[in-house]
Design a protein around this motif. Sequence first.
Motif: not given
Length: 336
Positions: A9-14, A18-20, A70-71, A93-96
Motif C-alpha cells: 500500500d502507498l501509505k506503508i511505502i510513504f 519517512l523513516r529512511e 524510493f517508490y 547499485h539499485d539497492f541499499s
Amino acid sequence: MEIKIEKLDLKIIFRAFLREQKAFLFPVVLILLQLFILFLIDVKSDIFIYTSILNISLLLVFFLIRFLFFYKRVNKFIYILNNLEFDNHFDKHDFSLIENIALLKLQKLLRNAQKADAQHRELILEQEEYFMLWLHQIKTPIAAMDLLLQKNKTGDDFQMRKALLSIDSYTQMALHYLKLQTKNSDLDFAEFSIDTALQNIFRKYRCFFIYKNIVLNYKPVNLSIITDSILFETMIEQIISNALKYSCLNQKAPEITVFVENTNSIVIKDNGTGISASDLPKVFDKGYCGQNGKNMQKATGIGLYLAKKIADSINCKIEIKSKLGYGTTVRVKMKK
C-alpha cells in the motif's frame, strides 16, 4: 511452495520513506533557519515571502523526486523477490547495502533448498525403483507356492490358499499404489472385455466362493471398454474382495451380485454386514477401517482408498450405498 509478495500500500511505502529520510531533516532545518534570519533582519515582506515560497517549493520538489525514486526501488525489490532464482543476477547499485545483503542471503537459501530438493527427489526415485523391483520379484515365489498348493492338497488347503491370496493381493496393491504415486508413470489405455476382467477376479477368488458357500450372481454382458485394463481390474478386485470379506460375517446366506447397468456402470451388490452411516463418508480415507474393519482386526483400510485413487486416474467414479445389517451396493461409473 511458491509465495508471492503482493504490491504494498502507498501509505506503508510513504511511512517507510519517512523513516529512511532522517538526513533530509538537515536541509529543512537550514531553510527554516534562513527564513528566521531574514525575518530578524527585517527584510522587505515581498522579498521574505518570495524567498520562503522558493525555498519551500524547491524542498517539496526535492522531497517528491526522492520519494518517486524510493517508490520505484521498493517495487523493483518486490519484483526481484517474487522472481528470484538462485542464479539470477541483479544490479546491486539499485539497492541499499541491507537490501543487497538480504537478496544475496535469499539466493543462498534458494540454492541450498534446490540442492536439498534434488537430493530428496533422487532418494525417492531410488526407493521407488527398489520397491518396484522387489514387488515384481516376489511374484515369482508366490506363483511357485500356488503351483505347489495345487499339486499337494491337504486339509488346511483353504487356509493356505487364503494366506497366499492375501500375500498376492497386498503385493499387487503395493505395486499399483507405487505406480499411481509415480508422476512419470504412463497409463496403458486399450480396449478390453469387461467379462474377461471380471472372470479373472472370480477365478482368483474362487476358493472363497466355494469354501464360504457364497453365491455369485453374474451374467456375461459381452461389453468392451477402453481404459487401463490392469488398473481397472485392480479397482474392481478391491471392491469384490471387500464384498467377500464382509459377506462372510453375516448370518444370512452370503450372496454377491455383479451386473452392468446402462452399459457404463458396474454394480457390485452384497447382502453382508453393511456400513454404518457414520463410517460411510470416510470409507475412501487412507487407513480408515470403520467398525467392521476393527471387528475383523486384519483390515488395513487401504483397499477402497486404492480403488478411489485408481478411479480418479482412469476417469471413473465410485458411489457406495449401504445400510448397517442390510448389505452394500457399490456402483462404478465409467465416464465417456
